[in-house]
Write a protein that holds these residues in place. Structure first.
Motif, short mmCIF file in Angstrom:
data_model
loop_
_atom_site.label_atom_id
_atom_site.label_comp_id
_atom_site.label_asym_id
_atom_site.label_seq_id
_atom_site.Cartn_x
_atom_site.Cartn_y
_atom_site.Cartn_z
N PRO A 141 4.38 7.80 12.59
CA PRO A 141 4.58 8.06 11.17
C PRO A 141 3.94 9.36 10.74
O PRO A 141 2.83 9.67 11.15
N ALA A 142 4.64 10.13 9.94
CA ALA A 142 4.12 11.39 9.45
C ALA A 142 3.09 11.13 8.36
O ALA A 142 3.23 10.25 7.53
N ASP A 143 1.99 11.93 8.37
CA ASP A 143 0.94 11.78 7.37
C ASP A 143 1.47 12.12 5.99
O ASP A 143 2.09 13.16 5.79
N GLY A 144 1.21 11.23 5.06
CA GLY A 144 1.58 11.49 3.68
C GLY A 144 3.03 11.23 3.36
O GLY A 144 3.46 11.38 2.23
N ALA A 145 3.84 10.89 4.34
CA ALA A 145 5.27 10.66 4.09
C ALA A 145 5.46 9.22 3.62
O ALA A 145 5.97 8.37 4.32
N SER A 146 5.02 8.93 2.38
CA SER A 146 5.02 7.56 1.89
C SER A 146 6.42 6.98 1.78
O SER A 146 6.63 5.81 2.04
N SER A 147 7.40 7.80 1.40
CA SER A 147 8.76 7.30 1.23
C SER A 147 9.40 6.91 2.55
O SER A 147 10.32 6.11 2.59
N GLU A 148 8.89 7.48 3.64
CA GLU A 148 9.46 7.17 4.96
C GLU A 148 8.56 6.24 5.77
O GLU A 148 8.90 5.87 6.87
N ALA A 149 7.41 5.89 5.20
CA ALA A 149 6.45 5.11 5.98
C ALA A 149 7.00 3.75 6.38
O ALA A 149 6.77 3.27 7.48
N LEU A 150 7.76 3.13 5.47
CA LEU A 150 8.33 1.82 5.77
C LEU A 150 9.25 1.88 6.98
O LEU A 150 9.13 1.10 7.92
N GLU A 202 11.45 3.09 -2.85
CA GLU A 202 10.42 3.86 -3.56
C GLU A 202 9.13 3.05 -3.70
O GLU A 202 8.03 3.59 -3.66
N TYR A 203 9.28 1.74 -3.85
CA TYR A 203 8.11 0.87 -4.00
C TYR A 203 8.01 0.00 -2.75
O TYR A 203 8.70 -1.01 -2.63
N GLN A 204 7.14 0.40 -1.85
CA GLN A 204 7.15 -0.18 -0.51
C GLN A 204 6.79 -1.67 -0.51
O GLN A 204 7.48 -2.47 0.14
N ARG A 205 5.73 -2.04 -1.21
CA ARG A 205 5.33 -3.45 -1.20
C ARG A 205 6.39 -4.33 -1.85
O ARG A 205 6.67 -5.44 -1.40
N PHE A 206 6.97 -3.80 -2.93
CA PHE A 206 8.04 -4.54 -3.62
C PHE A 206 9.25 -4.69 -2.70
O PHE A 206 9.87 -5.76 -2.64
N GLU A 207 9.58 -3.63 -1.98
CA GLU A 207 10.73 -3.68 -1.07
C GLU A 207 10.50 -4.70 0.04
O GLU A 207 11.38 -5.51 0.36
N LEU A 208 9.30 -4.70 0.63
CA LEU A 208 9.00 -5.64 1.71
C LEU A 208 9.05 -7.09 1.22
O LEU A 208 9.60 -7.97 1.88
N GLU A 209 8.47 -7.33 0.05
CA GLU A 209 8.46 -8.70 -0.47
C GLU A 209 9.87 -9.15 -0.86
O GLU A 209 10.27 -10.28 -0.59
N GLY A 210 10.63 -8.24 -1.49
CA GLY A 210 12.00 -8.58 -1.86
C GLY A 210 12.86 -8.86 -0.64
O GLY A 210 13.68 -9.78 -0.64
N LYS A 221 21.06 -4.31 2.17
CA LYS A 221 21.43 -3.03 1.57
C LYS A 221 21.52 -3.16 0.06
O LYS A 221 21.02 -2.30 -0.69
N ALA A 222 22.13 -4.23 -0.43
CA ALA A 222 22.23 -4.46 -1.87
C ALA A 222 20.85 -4.58 -2.48
O ALA A 222 20.55 -3.97 -3.52
N GLY A 223 19.98 -5.36 -1.85
CA GLY A 223 18.62 -5.51 -2.36
C GLY A 223 17.85 -4.21 -2.34
O GLY A 223 17.09 -3.91 -3.27
N TRP A 224 18.03 -3.43 -1.28
CA TRP A 224 17.34 -2.14 -1.16
C TRP A 224 17.71 -1.21 -2.31
O TRP A 224 16.85 -0.52 -2.88
#
Length: 512
Positions: free
Chosen positions: A229-238, A362-370, A352-355
């Motif tokens: 994982p790239a440092d600071g790449a929060s949008s791609e971290a997931l 954009e919201y990693q924890r929300f995406e994982l939980e959803g 895909k629909a949920g994403w």
């Protein structure tokens, strides 16, 4: 509500597969049920206005539909028609486990290099845009409604509106090859006097493309294992975090399919028909065929919204015939292979629909939980589908209501295979492999060309080509500002097509 929708989806899936021979996506129907419930003027129904609740509703409905029809009913119809009713229950238990494994594997592989969330997944976009339009109202809802009306009218005149809508949002390269395949299959006989299906050309192309696709997946796994994982790449971290687990997930899935194939072989009594070396060979080939079937179906579904589950299962059956397995083993092999893929692809559409609805990562924890909640909704639907099919399949089969493609599989087993078929498969595997290699893993051109060649639907070819032309023209002159409108209109066209198929088969005087 999820329990009720799961029962509804399972029954409708069985009904549509046995009467129409296909299973349309019912995700949008589930979302619309939730939208209607949300408008009941009672406080207890107010929470159904949440787009995320509606997302769970569509996830459960479509999972139950594909799970009951494609993953459960179709496989057990094969040994039933083959005259081996003693093999039905081992098949049922095995494919039930495979269905659950299917859903879990896509959940783990979603938003990775193999199955990225940014992939097309057209039915998923359609479901998300339908839910968003229903929530926002205004111009979006009006455009969606217009698309639904146009889609239903077009379907009334037998034009494949879902294919037209898919062309607005799918991968253009993949869809272009799909359209070419549709047209070649439909017009090879009247224009050139050649029936490419009888020559097994589509099957050879898919075999070659499928093998190359498998190697491309292995290469992606190796690249993912090396990627950090790239440092600071929060949008791609997931996505980067999940990429590191691709190899582990694939190995777990392969091991799971091997265990299921062992259970099917032993529980169905295949040891009475096979020597020990042949029994071991069957177990490993069945597991490999199921895994490869799942990957091909998933890739085709991601890029085009079409998944050739029936046809790819036939290819694994033909190869099993060439290997020399006895008829009883081939019946179990075909059912096991056919069961994998539909639940896998459908889970991709729903995630895909949920994403999209959760903000595109954009919201990693929300995406994982959803995403986890969607998995639970789908697993609930799969579990509900099991007793539904178990309770009704005997009544259906005794009345002659079986999936039409199951008769094709049994006829192929009884007819056997010749060296001419083997020769055709080997010859046409070469261009399929080359086209897949040229397109690369991001376009899946070989797999999608073979998908079109396997499906006799030339109108769908014209629909795809017309849709690509409209999309290219609109984006050229309208730019990004028309992109979202195309997606909403596509959602309406796909929804209209699905609703028409649904109501025309279940209402009195329909297509029964």
């Amino acid at each position: 509500m999820l329990l009720a929708l799961s029962v509804f989806g399972a029954i409708i899936g069985v009904q549509l597969l046995t009467t129409l021979g296909v299973t349309p996506n019912t995700a949008i129907i589930g979302a619309m049920v939730a939208m209607i419930i949300a408008r009941i003027p009672l406080q207890s129904f107010a929470r159904f206005r949440s787009i995320h609740i509606q997302n769970l509703a569509q996830s459960a409905t479509s999972a139950a539909t594909f799970g009951a029809a494609n993953s459960l009913l179709l496989p057990i119809a094969i040994p039933w028609l083959f005259g081996r009713q003693d093999m039905v229950m081992p098949m049922f238990i095995g494919v039930s486990l495979a269905m659950l494994l299917d859903g879990w594997l896509l959940y783990r592989l979603f938003n990775t290099r193999i199955f990225p969330a940014e992939g097309a997944w057209p039915p998923g976009i359609a479901a998300a845009e339908s839910i968003k339009a229903g929530d926002q109202g205004g111009q979006q809802a009006a455009l969606l409604g217009t698309g639904i009306v146009i889609g239903a009218i077009g379907s009334w005149f037998k034009f494949p509106m879902a294919a037209l809508g898919t062309a607005f949002i799918g991968n253009i390269w993949a869809l272009g090859m799909l359209g070419v395949g549709f047209l070649l299959r439909g017009y090879s006989q009247p224009l050139f006097g050649i029936d490419i299906n009888k020559l097994f050309i589509p099957h050879g192309v898919m075999a070659g493309a499928g093998v190359v696709a498998l190697f491309q997946i292995i290469r992606l796994i190796r690249q993912s294992n090396k990627q950090q994982p790239a440092d600071g790449a929060s949008s791609e971290a997931l996505g980067a975090e999940q990429n590191e687990q691709i190899g582990k997930t694939i190995r777990f899935g392969a091991f799971g399919f091997i265990l299921i194939s062992i259970f099917i072989a032993l529980a169905s009594g295949l040891y009475a028909h096979l020597s020990l070396p042949w029994l071991i060979a069957f177990m490993f080939y069945a597991a490999f065929a199921a895994f490869l079937h799942e990957m091909i179906v998933g890739l085709a579904a991601m890029h085009s919204g079409w998944f050739p589950a029936f046809a790819v299962a036939l290819i694994t059956l033909l190869i099993g015939l060439l290997i020399g397995f006895p008829p009883e083993a081939l019946a179990m092999l075909c059912g096991f292979s056919a069961a994998t893929g539909p639940a896998f692809a459908d889970m991709g559409y729903d995630l895909k629909a949920g994403w999209i609805l959760r903000g595109k990562g954009e919201y990693q924890r929300f995406e994982l939980e959803g995403r986890r909640q969607q998995l639970l909704a789908a697993m609930l639907a799969f579990v509900v589908a099991m007793p539904v099919v178990l309770f009704i399949f005997r009544d259906y089969f005794s009345q002659g209501l079986v999936p039409p493609v199951a008769k094709v599989y049994v006829a192929a087993i009884n007819a056997g295979v010749s060296m001419d078929i083997a020769k055709s498969l080997l010859i046409w595997a070469i261009p399929g492999a080359i086209i897949q290699l040229i397109g690369g893993p991001g376009r899946q051109m070989g797999v999608l060309l073979a998908t079109g060649l396997l499906i006799n639907n030339p109108l769908a070819g014209w629909a795809v080509m017309i849709g690509i032309a409209i999309r290219a023209t609109a984006l050229r002159f309208g730019g990004d500002r028309v992109r979202n409108k195309l997606e909403v209109l596509a959602a309406g066209l796909i929804a209209g097509d699905a609703l028409f198929s649904f109501f025309s088969s279940v209402l009195p005087g329909g297509k029964k």
